[in-house]
Design a protein around this motif. Structure first.
Motif, PDB file in Angstrom:
ATOM      1  N   GLN A  84       0.841  -1.211   0.000  1.00 45.94           N
ATOM      2  CA  GLN A  84       0.000   0.000   0.000  1.00 45.94           C
ATOM      3  C   GLN A  84       0.877   1.263   0.000  1.00 45.94           C
ATOM      4  OE1 GLN A  84      -2.812  -0.644   3.086  1.00 45.94           O
ATOM      5  NE2 GLN A  84      -4.407   0.511   2.067  1.00 45.94           N
ATOM      6  N   ARG A  85       1.916   1.236   0.827  1.00 48.29           N
ATOM      7  CA  ARG A  85       2.845   2.377   0.904  1.00 48.29           C
ATOM      8  C   ARG A  85       3.490   2.636  -0.453  1.00 48.29           C
ATOM      9  NH1 ARG A  85       8.288   0.934   3.811  1.00 48.29           N
ATOM     10  NH2 ARG A  85       8.666   0.173   1.698  1.00 48.29           N
ATOM     11  N   ASP A  86       3.848   1.537  -1.175  1.00 43.27           N
ATOM     12  CA  ASP A  86       4.611   1.676  -2.420  1.00 43.27           C
ATOM     13  C   ASP A  86       3.740   1.563  -3.672  1.00 43.27           C
ATOM     14  OD1 ASP A  86       6.768   1.937  -0.813  1.00 43.27           O
ATOM     15  OD2 ASP A  86       7.736   0.053  -1.365  1.00 43.27           O
ATOM     16  N   THR A  87       2.443   1.808  -3.517  1.00 42.48           N
ATOM     17  CA  THR A  87       1.520   1.623  -4.650  1.00 42.48           C
ATOM     18  C   THR A  87       1.988   2.344  -5.911  1.00 42.48           C
ATOM     19  OG1 THR A  87      -0.425   1.175  -3.350  1.00 42.48           O
ATOM     20  CG2 THR A  87      -0.816   2.219  -5.446  1.00 42.48           C
ATOM     21  N   GLN A  88       2.338   3.603  -5.774  1.00 36.17           N
ATOM     22  CA  GLN A  88       2.684   4.386  -6.959  1.00 36.17           C
ATOM     23  C   GLN A  88       3.915   3.790  -7.662  1.00 36.17           C
ATOM     24  OE1 GLN A  88       0.925   6.899  -8.250  1.00 36.17           O
ATOM     25  NE2 GLN A  88       2.380   7.323  -9.918  1.00 36.17           N
ATOM     26  N   TYR A  89       4.929   3.452  -6.867  1.00 37.65           N
ATOM     27  CA  TYR A  89       6.159   2.902  -7.450  1.00 37.65           C
ATOM     28  C   TYR A  89       5.898   1.556  -8.141  1.00 37.65           C
ATOM     29  CZ  TYR A  89      10.737   0.765  -7.839  1.00 37.65           C
ATOM     30  OH  TYR A  89      11.844   0.128  -8.333  1.00 37.65           O
ATOM     31  N   LEU A  90       5.173   0.679  -7.450  1.00 38.60           N
ATOM     32  CA  LEU A  90       4.898  -0.647  -8.030  1.00 38.60           C
ATOM     33  C   LEU A  90       4.062  -0.520  -9.305  1.00 38.60           C
ATOM     34  CD1 LEU A  90       4.122  -2.560  -4.711  1.00 38.60           C
ATOM     35  CD2 LEU A  90       6.050  -3.017  -6.245  1.00 38.60           C
ATOM     36  N   ALA A  91       3.105   0.407  -9.285  1.00 34.37           N
ATOM     37  CA  ALA A  91       2.260   0.603 -10.466  1.00 34.37           C
ATOM     38  C   ALA A  91       3.099   1.109 -11.639  1.00 34.37           C
ATOM     39  CB  ALA A  91       1.136   1.581 -10.145  1.00 34.37           C
ATOM     40  N   GLU A  92       4.032   1.986 -11.351  1.00 31.78           N
ATOM     41  CA  GLU A  92       4.887   2.500 -12.437  1.00 31.78           C
ATOM     42  C   GLU A  92       5.742   1.386 -13.023  1.00 31.78           C
ATOM     43  OE1 GLU A  92       6.989   5.943 -11.001  1.00 31.78           O
ATOM     44  OE2 GLU A  92       5.111   7.045 -10.710  1.00 31.78           O
ATOM     45  N   LEU A  93       6.297   0.552 -12.135  1.00 27.65           N
ATOM     46  CA  LEU A  93       7.109  -0.575 -12.623  1.00 27.65           C
ATOM     47  C   LEU A  93       6.271  -1.497 -13.510  1.00 27.65           C
ATOM     48  CD1 LEU A  93       9.308  -2.349  -9.910  1.00 27.65           C
ATOM     49  CD2 LEU A  93      10.060  -1.072 -11.919  1.00 27.65           C
ATOM     50  N   GLU A  94       5.032  -1.782 -13.057  1.00 22.67           N
ATOM     51  CA  GLU A  94       4.141  -2.668 -13.816  1.00 22.67           C
ATOM     52  C   GLU A  94       3.858  -2.054 -15.189  1.00 22.67           C
ATOM     53  OE1 GLU A  94       3.542  -5.651 -12.954  1.00 22.67           O
ATOM     54  OE2 GLU A  94       1.436  -6.158 -12.712  1.00 22.67           O
ATOM     55  N   CYS A  95       3.630  -0.752 -15.173  1.00 17.91           N
ATOM     56  CA  CYS A  95       3.324  -0.048 -16.410  1.00 17.91           C
ATOM     57  C   CYS A  95       4.521  -0.080 -17.372  1.00 17.91           C
ATOM     58  CB  CYS A  95       2.933   1.390 -16.061  1.00 17.91           C
ATOM     59  SG  CYS A  95       2.720   2.443 -17.481  1.00 17.91           S
ATOM     60  N   TYR A  96       5.706   0.199 -16.864  1.00 19.37           N
ATOM     61  CA  TYR A  96       6.892   0.265 -17.737  1.00 19.37           C
ATOM     62  C   TYR A  96       7.324  -1.103 -18.236  1.00 19.37           C
ATOM     63  CZ  TYR A  96       7.821   5.197 -17.513  1.00 19.37           C
ATOM     64  OH  TYR A  96       7.712   6.545 -17.696  1.00 19.37           O
ATOM     65  N   ASN A  97       7.131  -2.138 -17.423  1.00 18.34           N
ATOM     66  CA  ASN A  97       7.643  -3.447 -17.819  1.00 18.34           C
ATOM     67  C   ASN A  97       6.595  -4.291 -18.544  1.00 18.34           C
ATOM     68  OD1 ASN A  97       9.526  -6.068 -16.051  1.00 18.34           O
ATOM     69  ND2 ASN A  97       9.599  -5.405 -18.147  1.00 18.34           N
ATOM     70  N   ASN A  98       5.304  -3.970 -18.304  1.00 16.69           N
ATOM     71  CA  ASN A  98       4.238  -4.823 -18.834  1.00 16.69           C
ATOM     72  C   ASN A  98       3.343  -4.102 -19.838  1.00 16.69           C
ATOM     73  OD1 ASN A  98       1.087  -5.336 -18.242  1.00 16.69           O
ATOM     74  ND2 ASN A  98       2.147  -7.295 -18.230  1.00 16.69           N
TER      75      ASN A  98
END
Ligand code: NAD
Length: 487
Positions: A84-98
């Motif tokens: 939950q704390r890292d939502t923005q970062y994880l979402a960006e990684l998912e977006c860039y890699n997937n």
């Protein structure tokens, strides 16, 4: 701006390590095909190290095995806080890699992923056996215990959610795991491993080895110290995994595979809801969903009106960079899938189906394909039978409920189905006879951690989510105690 790539090594025994061979591979942004990171490439030697670490962590005297179930839940709940704390970062990684839309990745993390973790984690201390009324002077009960070291092999289409669904269920059950993410999307699994470590998991409980199917994947599926393989991916590879799982020991196997899911639109359907839902059910995530409604059966009375609406919906989808909040339609994952989808579109045209909109590449960089609508599709065509895994809506015409049930079931797949109708009896008849793991009535894609998810026929072996989610990672034992006198 691209997110910082913090982790590119293998995660074994709570340490970040290079591959034993020193090999690496590049990982890409599907938006433009650019390299975003170079990642350690694990193979046989690294899987062996990871399995050994997981085996140590599973020893009956290990910290993990001696830990109270409630404490396992607490660590996994802390993990949910960190995600939950890292939502923005994880979402960006998912977006860039997937290539997943950033907006969708954020929503999925906020409302789906965290809820999944908390639900599955909460099952840790609800694992209970039975007392059994054996005949004679005896008292009997069952114990449910973790299977052991589990190999979790993931596809690329939902890297974060699918990691969570398998890893958290296995850990709630008390197993230890070696995760092999898809080679196309290695980054989020590493970031999640770092959060599991931060949450306080003991060394060796979770290991992540990036690499390829042949090499890392095959070593895991053949490894004699692995007790269970849980795999999500294609039917083709699923069959190989089932064979490998029986080659050296008798691994338990869960397989979540592909689909060719039908969506039925009856004459009495509310088309104002059915048309947008049909579009959403095939074009979301560019059609890269196992449960995509890739066959739309429309009853003849509303066929023309539905087709008109479907074409309008496809045409108005906003195509663009997945980081842009206005974008509704991003790229396919990679060149291979891009070419495969375009190949299916050509095959559909050759077999006589008609493209009413879409059918072409968008731009010259990245892997964008227009939302495509086919009509005049017949059941024997390749595009009606095989999983395309792209933004291709195939519309087929039918006359009666009897006929459409027959045609929907005429496939080796059995993942999901949907129906739009205002007649409750029609909906219930359809849901009873559809040979699938989930049926949606006047909706589609509605899922959550509380509902069991699986498929029939060639789509699945086993169930994920729901109260049974942990059962896939448990063995059962019956204990009988001799008593001086029955009570
Ligand atoms: P894939 O089968 O090509 O690969 C999946 C994983 O298996 C990857 O990690 C890959 O490296 C590994 N692998 C490949 N060959 C292997 C081998 N011989 N031994 C061991 N591992 C091997 O699938 P994909 O293209 O990554 O994913 C798309 C597929 O996944 C689609 O068919 C989709 O329907 C399916 N899927 C199903 C569900 C579900 O819940 N039923 C969910 C998501 C995706």
């Amino acid at each position: 701006m691209a997110p910082e790539i913090k982790y590119t090594k293998l995660f074994i025994d709570n340490k970040w390590v290079d591959a034993v061979s020193g090999k690496t591979f590049d990982t890409y942004n599907p938006h433009d095909g650019s390299v975003i990171a170079t990642v350690a490439e694990g193979d046989e030697a690294d899987i062996n190290l990871a399995v050994a670490a997981a085996k140590r962590a599973f020893h009956r005297n290990s910290e993990w095995r001696l830990m109270d179930a409630a404490q396992r839940w607490a660590i996994l709940d802390k993990f949910a806080d960190l995600v939950q704390r890292d939502t923005q970062y994880l979402a960006e990684l998912e977006c860039y890699n997937n290539g997943m839309l950033l907006s969708s990745a954020i929503l999925s993390l906020k409302y789906n992923v965290v809820e999944n973790i908390r639900y599955l984690a909460s099952l840790a201390d609800k694992i209970q056996g039975d007392t059994i009324p054996l005949s004679g002077e005896v008292f009997a009960y069952t114990l449910k215990q973790p299977i052991g070291v589990c190999g979790l092999i993931l596809p690329w289409n939902g890297p974060i959610l699918l990691f969570i669904v398998k890893v958290v269920a296995a850990l709630a059950a008390g197993c230890t795991v070696v995760v092999k993410p898809a080679e196309q999307t290695p980054l989020t699994a590493l970031a999640l491993a770092a959060l599991l470590q931060e949450a306080g998991l003991p060394a060796g409980v979770v290991n992540v080895v990036n690499g390829f199917g042949v090499g890392a994947g095959t070593t895991l599926t053949h490894h004699p110290d692995v007790a269970k393989i849980s795999f999500t991916g294609s039917l083709e590879v699923g069959k190989l995994i089932q064979q490998a799982a029986g080659a050296n020991n008798l691994k338990r196997v869960t397989l979540e595979l592909g689909g060719k899911s039908p969506l039925v639109i009856m004459d009495d359907a509310d088309l104002n809801a059915a048309i947008p839902y049909a579009a959403y059910s095939i074009f979301s995530h560019q059609g890269q969903m196992c449960i995509a409604a890739s066959r739309v059966y429309v009853q003849s009375g509303v066929y023309d009106k539905f087709v008109q609406g479907a074409v309008a919906m496809a045409k108005k989808r906003v195509i663009g960079n997945p980081t842009d909040p206005a974008t509704e339609h991003g790229p396919q994952i990679d060149a291979e899938m891009f070419n495969k989808v375009l190949g299916y579109i050509e095959a559909g045209k050759k077999e006589g189906a008609k493209v009413l909109t879409g059918g072409k590449r968008v731009g010259n960089t990245g892997y964008y394909i227009e939302p495509t609508v086919f009509v005049d599709v017949t059941d024997d065509m390749k595009i009606a039978k095989e999983e395309i895994f792209g933004p291709v809506q195939c519309i087929l015409k039918f006359d009666t409920l009897e006929e459409v049930i027959e045609r929907c079931n005429n496939t080796n797949y059995g993942l999901a189905a949907g129906i739009f109708t205002s007649n409750l009896n029609t909906a219930l008849q359809f849901s009873k006879h559809a040979e699938v793991g989930k049926v949606w009535i006047n909706t589609y894609l509605m899922m959550g951690p509380q509902a069991p998810s699986g498929g029939w026929k060639d789509s699945s072996i086993g169930i994920e989510n729901g109260l049974q989610a942990v059962d896939a990672f448990l063995e059962q034992k019956t204990v009988a105690i001799n008593l001086p006198k029955k009570f």
